[in-house]
Scaffold this active site. Structure first.
Site, PDB file in Angstrom:
ATOM      1  N   CYS A   1     -15.990  73.438  -6.449  1.00  0.00           N
ATOM      2  CA  CYS A   1     -14.580  73.108  -6.709  1.00  0.00           C
ATOM      3  C   CYS A   1     -13.843  72.660  -5.454  1.00  0.00           C
ATOM      4  O   CYS A   1     -12.753  72.107  -5.545  1.00  0.00           O
ATOM      5  CB  CYS A   1     -13.862  74.310  -7.306  1.00  0.00           C
ATOM      6  SG  CYS A   1     -14.712  74.957  -8.723  1.00  0.00           S
TER       7      CYS A   1
ATOM      8  N   HIS B   1      -6.136  74.841  -6.706  1.00  0.00           N
ATOM      9  CA  HIS B   1      -7.256  74.698  -7.627  1.00  0.00           C
ATOM     10  C   HIS B   1      -6.859  75.292  -8.971  1.00  0.00           C
ATOM     11  O   HIS B   1      -6.245  76.352  -9.043  1.00  0.00           O
ATOM     12  CB  HIS B   1      -8.488  75.406  -7.065  1.00  0.00           C
ATOM     13  CG  HIS B   1      -9.677  75.315  -7.963  1.00  0.00           C
ATOM     14  ND1 HIS B   1     -10.046  74.139  -8.573  1.00  0.00           N
ATOM     15  CD2 HIS B   1     -10.571  76.255  -8.375  1.00  0.00           C
ATOM     16  CE1 HIS B   1     -11.118  74.351  -9.310  1.00  0.00           C
ATOM     17  NE2 HIS B   1     -11.452  75.626  -9.217  1.00  0.00           N
TER      18      HIS B   1
ATOM     19  N   ASN C   1     -10.701  74.568 -15.960  1.00  0.00           N
ATOM     20  CA  ASN C   1     -11.171  74.353 -14.597  1.00  0.00           C
ATOM     21  C   ASN C   1     -12.150  73.178 -14.593  1.00  0.00           C
ATOM     22  O   ASN C   1     -13.242  73.285 -15.152  1.00  0.00           O
ATOM     23  CB  ASN C   1     -11.840  75.647 -14.117  1.00  0.00           C
ATOM     24  CG  ASN C   1     -12.391  75.538 -12.708  1.00  0.00           C
ATOM     25  OD1 ASN C   1     -12.476  74.455 -12.139  1.00  0.00           O
ATOM     26  ND2 ASN C   1     -12.784  76.679 -12.156  1.00  0.00           N
TER      27      ASN C   1
END
Ligand code: ACO
Length: 332
Positions: free
Chosen positions: A118, A259, A289
């Site tokens: 990520c 994030h 996500n």
């Protein structure tokens, strides 16, 4: 080259792409033992996008990259550098960036992939910034793209409710009149914590066999609570570090773009930084996500929806498998 000779670098255009198919919490309720109430309360996620079977990570990346080039008024043929951050490459090799270069017809561009889960988009952005700052490149396209649905065990309720597919992109060029500037960047990694989030099978350590495909070793394994704990502490310290390196305080940041993993993680960080949630950009309720794409998609949406304006200071901060983390302050 001394620091004085380094050129300031700006983001001159952004883009994003989300696949059409929407997977809602109600859909997941029919697949695993979960509920809309549990998912929303524990994560904030309501739905996510899932790529079509014939849509690969590079297809998502190319669509986002095209939009960023248009918004930056840069032609693909003028690109010197293409970096794709992904943990779901089209193929074990060649690089996903290869497909991007070929399809966009960016023949002049050097390309490579970055694998930092990520955190990949900000790792890629910092690499591109350094290529440009030192004069090795003039125009770079950085893309965060992941098709996590390809590596998720859709029978594992611990992970399948969290993730979605997508891509976000940015064009970087030397800063000039009327552009903003990347003011700071920070990153870190901790290889000792690789076990809490990974895909064990499918690489050279554990090539896929009929047996381990049955064990689903080619899908993501995650110790959710552990990941959560580290996400809060590392994103907090990374946010503070990038802000300090830019010579600013949290009060100077108009928009925090974290994030997009879990609303509770973001709310905890906002609370600890004493920053109201209104200054945090959050879109995880719609996309879940999306790994390397998440912060890049959020940056593009924040820009398009007027949440960030020329002259604003923005902070991006990310966290991912590895473990990896990174942050950057940009004057827009
Ligand atoms: N639906 C219903 N119940 C569930 C689900 C689900 N989808 N998933 C887990 N549960 C159950 C668990 O089995 C557990 O039951 P038990 O108490 O009977 O054992 C209970 O809910 C509580 O589980 P916890 O894991 O303690 O729940 P928690 O509040 O920690 O939330 C979550 C879990 C959402 C995964 C959270 O820990 C989290 O968000 N962690 C970070 C995950 C993340 O961000 N990963 C990616 C970061 S890096 C990257 O982006 C690649």
């Amino acid at each position: 080259m001394s620091a004085q000779e380094l050129r300031p670098v700006a983001i001159t255009g952004t883009g994003s792409y989300l696949p059409e198919k929407v997977l809602t919490n109600a859909d997941l309720q029919r697949m695993v033992d979960t509920s809309d109430e549990w998912i929303v309360e524990r994560t904030g996620i309501k739905e996510r996008r899932i790529a079509a079977d014939d849509e690969a990570t590079s297809d998502l990346a190319i669509a986002a990259g095209r939009e960023a080039l248009t918004n930056a008024a840069v032609k693909a043929e003028d690109l010197d550098l293409i970096i794709v951050a992904t943990v779901t490459p089209d193929m074990a090799f060649r690089a996903t960036a290869c497909f991007v270069q070929k399809t966009l017809v960016a023949q002049k561009a050097t390309y490579f992939d970055v694998s930092a889960a990520c955190s990949g988009f900000l790792y890629g952005m910092e690499l591109a910034r350094q290529f440009i700052a030192t004069g090795s490149a003039e125009k770079a396209l950085v893309i965060g793209a992941d098709k996590l649905s390809a590596i998720i065990d859709c029978t594992d309720r611990n992970s399948c409710v969290l993730f979605g597919d997508g891509a976000g992109a940015a064009v970087l060029q030397p800063a000039g009149e009327g552009t903003g500037e990347i003011l700071s960047a920070y990153s870190g990694s901790n290889g000792n914590l690789d076990e809490i989030l990974n895909v064990p099978g499918g690489g050279s350590r554990q090539p896929l066999t009929a047996e381990n495909i049955g064990d689903k070793s080619n899908t993501m394994k995650m110790a959710g609570r552990e990941v959560y704990r580290h996400a809060v502490t590392t994103m907090m310290s990374a946010a503070k570090e990038a802000i300090a390196r830019a010579g600013l305080t949290p009060d100077d940041i108009a928009c925090f773009i974290p994030h997009q993993a879990n609303l509770r993680i973001i709310e905890t960080i906002a609370g600890k930084l004493h920053v109201p949630m209104e200054r945090f950009f959050v879109n995880l309720e719609s996309y879940g996500n999306t790994s390397a794409a998440a912060v890049a998609i959020a940056l593009d949406e924040a820009q398009r929806t007027g949440r960030i304006k020329s002259g604003d200071h923005i902070l991006m901060v990310v966290f991912g498998g590895g473990l990896t983390w990174a942050s950057s302050v940009v004057r827009w």
